[in-house]
Motif scaffolding. Structure first.
Motif, PDB file in Angstrom:
ATOM      1  N   LEU A 262       0.855  -1.186   0.000  1.00 35.17           N
ATOM      2  CA  LEU A 262       0.000   0.000   0.000  1.00 35.17           C
ATOM      3  C   LEU A 262       0.896   1.243   0.000  1.00 35.17           C
ATOM      4  N   PHE A 263       1.152   1.775  -1.193  1.00 36.46           N
ATOM      5  CA  PHE A 263       2.066   2.903  -1.313  1.00 36.46           C
ATOM      6  C   PHE A 263       1.510   4.160  -0.664  1.00 36.46           C
ATOM      7  N   ARG A 264       0.215   4.383  -0.839  1.00 38.14           N
ATOM      8  CA  ARG A 264      -0.372   5.652  -0.402  1.00 38.14           C
ATOM      9  C   ARG A 264      -1.822   5.431  -0.005  1.00 38.14           C
ATOM     10  N   SER A 265      -2.223   6.030   1.098  1.00 35.92           N
ATOM     11  CA  SER A 265      -3.621   6.025   1.519  1.00 35.92           C
ATOM     12  C   SER A 265      -3.937   7.397   2.089  1.00 35.92           C
ATOM     13  N   LYS A 266      -5.128   7.882   1.798  1.00 34.61           N
ATOM     14  CA  LYS A 266      -5.539   9.178   2.338  1.00 34.61           C
ATOM     15  C   LYS A 266      -7.053   9.261   2.307  1.00 34.61           C
ATOM     16  N   GLY A 267      -7.589  10.056   3.229  1.00 37.11           N
ATOM     17  CA  GLY A 267      -9.036  10.171   3.296  1.00 37.11           C
ATOM     18  C   GLY A 267      -9.475  11.397   4.062  1.00 37.11           C
ATOM     19  N   ILE A 268     -10.682  11.832   3.766  1.00 37.01           N
ATOM     20  CA  ILE A 268     -11.334  12.930   4.471  1.00 37.01           C
ATOM     21  C   ILE A 268     -12.691  12.401   4.902  1.00 37.01           C
ATOM     22  N   LEU A 269     -12.905  12.281   6.229  1.00 36.99           N
ATOM     23  CA  LEU A 269     -14.040  11.524   6.739  1.00 36.99           C
ATOM     24  C   LEU A 269     -14.853  12.325   7.756  1.00 36.99           C
ATOM     25  N   ASP A 270     -16.147  12.009   7.806  1.00 47.89           N
ATOM     26  CA  ASP A 270     -17.061  12.575   8.795  1.00 47.89           C
ATOM     27  C   ASP A 270     -17.170  11.575   9.941  1.00 47.89           C
ATOM     28  N   VAL A 271     -16.312  11.738  10.936  1.00 51.37           N
ATOM     29  CA  VAL A 271     -16.238  10.802  12.053  1.00 51.37           C
ATOM     30  C   VAL A 271     -17.117  11.293  13.198  1.00 51.37           C
ATOM     31  N   ASP A 272     -17.840  10.369  13.818  1.00 52.43           N
ATOM     32  CA  ASP A 272     -18.754  10.726  14.900  1.00 52.43           C
ATOM     33  C   ASP A 272     -18.027  11.475  16.025  1.00 52.43           C
ATOM     34  N   ALA A 273     -18.691  12.435  16.580  1.00 48.90           N
ATOM     35  CA  ALA A 273     -18.207  13.242  17.712  1.00 48.90           C
ATOM     36  C   ALA A 273     -17.125  14.240  17.334  1.00 48.90           C
ATOM     37  N   LEU A 274     -16.736  14.300  16.065  1.00 49.01           N
ATOM     38  CA  LEU A 274     -15.727  15.272  15.642  1.00 49.01           C
ATOM     39  C   LEU A 274     -16.399  16.386  14.850  1.00 49.01           C
ATOM     40  N   PRO A 275     -16.202  17.636  15.262  1.00 51.87           N
ATOM     41  CA  PRO A 275     -16.871  18.739  14.559  1.00 51.87           C
ATOM     42  C   PRO A 275     -16.248  19.064  13.203  1.00 51.87           C
ATOM     43  N   ARG A 276     -15.005  18.662  13.017  1.00 52.89           N
ATOM     44  CA  ARG A 276     -14.306  18.954  11.764  1.00 52.89           C
ATOM     45  C   ARG A 276     -13.947  17.655  11.062  1.00 52.89           C
ATOM     46  N   PRO A 277     -13.618  17.716   9.787  1.00 53.87           N
ATOM     47  CA  PRO A 277     -13.253  16.486   9.064  1.00 53.87           C
ATOM     48  C   PRO A 277     -12.043  15.807   9.691  1.00 53.87           C
ATOM     49  N   TYR A 278     -12.071  14.489   9.659  1.00 53.63           N
ATOM     50  CA  TYR A 278     -10.931  13.682  10.076  1.00 53.63           C
ATOM     51  C   TYR A 278     -10.112  13.392   8.827  1.00 53.63           C
TER      52      TYR A 278
END
Length: 330
Positions: A262-278
């Motif tokens: 796995l050379f590269r992994s990235k993400g922008i997620l709406d995680v519970d209890a977090l007001p901003r993107p993870y």
């Protein structure tokens, strides 16, 4: 001093070397330059648009293909569009995908008469991940398949040797010697979080066509090249809120079991209890996460992930992430 053509910097480097981090530094520092940015991502789901800081600069995105081959025509069209509004910027930065061979990108500025008369290739700046570069340089490829990491080092006018804090002094010297064995004349700039001196990167007039032709006589020949077909990209887009605990378990297991490929992994997620993107970004088995910029008001909170690596199983990755969703938004 009498060259009034617009300088162009090609920002390249293998997956996870922190090209976007350097680009953000360039866009946010007070240097008085007006910059147009062309971004190229490999894969059907774009992530980097949300990772580039807001700025007054124009940013053009080129997704779903590699700038050195499948979307090269798009690059020529975008550059032509920019030239029709050249009074709005002073220079251009092209950030390539981590799987790009910089040579065909550089060739673009010599094949087209309009581009050659209006644009000047200033430098090819290659970012190198000090922790992982040797394994990428030594990666065995089938006959006729290019090693992009090797090409990126070979064609560099400047190398930003990044993540020096993740290796020992002995390892760093080994990497430095290896880079110079490939490109003996290149200037190497050590960095930790892409914090190289911008004065050594921008407007340096470092690209020398004669030097390139001396080492690569066929540079101006429009030759076909082939990527490693086992390296693919899997993009995932999902509505819904992500369970943070399930996500951590899944990512930890994934990187432990598949991290080598796995050379590269990235993400922008709406995680519970977090007001901003993870926001998470990974290189092989290393993973870094932080809070992203606030979600845009009035826009849907869409989870976006991208994985780039060898022999990826799309169905397995999609099922793994789907299991992390706490609830789905219709």
């Amino acid at each position: 001093m009498n060259d009034y053509r617009i300088p162009v910097t090609v920002l390249t480097g293998f997956l996870g070397s922190c090209k976007t981090t350097l680009l953000n530094r360039i866009l946010t520092e007070e240097h008085g330059r007006r910059i147009a940015v062309i971004e190229n991502e490999y894969g059907e789901v774009g992530i980097d648009d949300a990772l580039v800081y807001n700025s007054e600069e124009e940013v053009f995105e080129m997704n779903n293909g590699c700038i050195c081959c499948t979307v090269r025509g798009d690059l020529i069209r975008i550059l032509g569009t920019l030239l029709r509004r050249r009074e709005t910027f002073d220079r251009i930065i092209i950030e390539t995908t981590g799987l790009a061979d910089p040579a065909p990108v550089a060739q673009t500025f010599f094949f087209d008469d309009e581009l050659r008369s209006a644009l000047r290739l200033d430098a090819i700046v290659t970012l190198v991940d000090a922790r992982h570069i040797l394994e990428h340089l030594d990666d065995a490829r089938p006959e006729g398949v290019e090693n992009e990491a090797l090409e990126q080092v070979a064609f560099a006018d400047r190398i930003v040797l990044n993540k020096t804090d993740l290796v020992t002094p002995t390892e760093l010297e080994r990497v430095r010697r290896r880079l110079l064995s490939i490109n003996a004349m290149v200037e190497i700039l050590p960095a930790t979080r892409a914090d190289a001196d911008l004065g050594r990167i921008l407007d340096v007039g470092a690209f020398d066509l004669d030097r390139v032709l001396e080492s690569e006589p066929g540079f101006l020949m429009d030759l076909e090249h082939e990527h490693d077909a086992t390296v693919t990209s899997v993009g995932i887009e999902r509505r819904g809120v992500v369970d943070g605990d399930r996500l951590q378990v899944w990512l930890t297991d994934l990187l432990r079991e598949r991290g080598v490929d796995l050379f590269r992994s990235k993400g922008i997620l709406d995680v519970d209890a977090l007001p901003r993107p993870y926001v998470f970004q990974g290189v092989h088995m290393l993973l870094d996460a932080e809070d992203g910029r606030p979600w845009p008001e009035g826009q849907e909170r869409l989870n976006r992930l991208v994985f780039i690596g060898r022999n990826l199983d799309r169905a397995e990755l999609e099922a793994g992430f789907d299991a992390c969703l706490a609830r789905v938004v219709a």
